[in-house]
Design a protein around this motif. Sequence first.
Motif: not given
Length: 277
Positions: A112-116, A138-143, A236-237, A239-243
């Motif tokens: 899920q990408y609703v709750y941090a 407004e935050q960028k989410i790395y899905k 993994f959060n 909010l960050w790019d795993v790469r």
Amino acid sequence: MLRGFVSISGDNNALIVIDGVPVDNSIINEHDLVYDGTNRENDYSNRAIDLNPEDIESYVIMKGAEATAMFGSMGAGGAILITTKKGKAGRSSVSYTYSGRVETPYRYPERQYVYAQGTNGTYSATSTYAMGPRFNPEQKIYKDNTKNFFRTGFNHKHNLVIEGGAEALTYRWSNEYFDNKGIVPNTSYRRITSRLTGTSKINSKLDVNTTFSFMNSHNDKANKGDAGYLMALMRFNPLWDVRDWIDRAGNRVLHVSDIYSELDNPFWDAYKNSAYE
């Protein structure tokens, strides 16, 4: 075609018998894995996997009392009797076969990408739970972090066989190169085998068979379980790019104050916490 053999029960592995010769097929003590937790984040192959499947003519699987009666305590976990191919009388021949395939993940696990990350609505970057506040729209989410972690795997195998001889003397020389790069980064299995078999017919009642074998394998494995890459991906959060996991100096990229307060990036786990045999 047999690609490997596994434990039948308990701490015993099936005894492998190749052309009448027993092969030590033991791996590790499973009791230690369960109770002591020694290296239980890894799977272990046995030495039967070193055998080229193209060299197998036939096999018989024996279980229980049948194997114990024939091989004693070594056969308590069962036995696999393998007969390998021999040279055939006639004109010498050379054969080459190749097989290969491309592998990609069929589907990816959902998250899920609703709750941090966090608990009770309070954010915590190091929490393994996703019960914190809602993500800011407004935050960028790395899905695509999970998709960006896996790679396209490639498997290819080459097999060269030279055989021939006469009624009194035959030979067969088989050579194999197998290379499998997995869909998990930094995982692969490579095997080189060479097997030379000669048969000589002394008289109507006596045959002599001689075999020389060379096997070399290397297995780069991924960790599994709660310390593996898949659990790290799920935690993994987004909010960050795993790469973004390593800097130019080779240091680990941190997103919180110190290394002891952050979960491993799955790329770091795959490349820096690797295991091989």
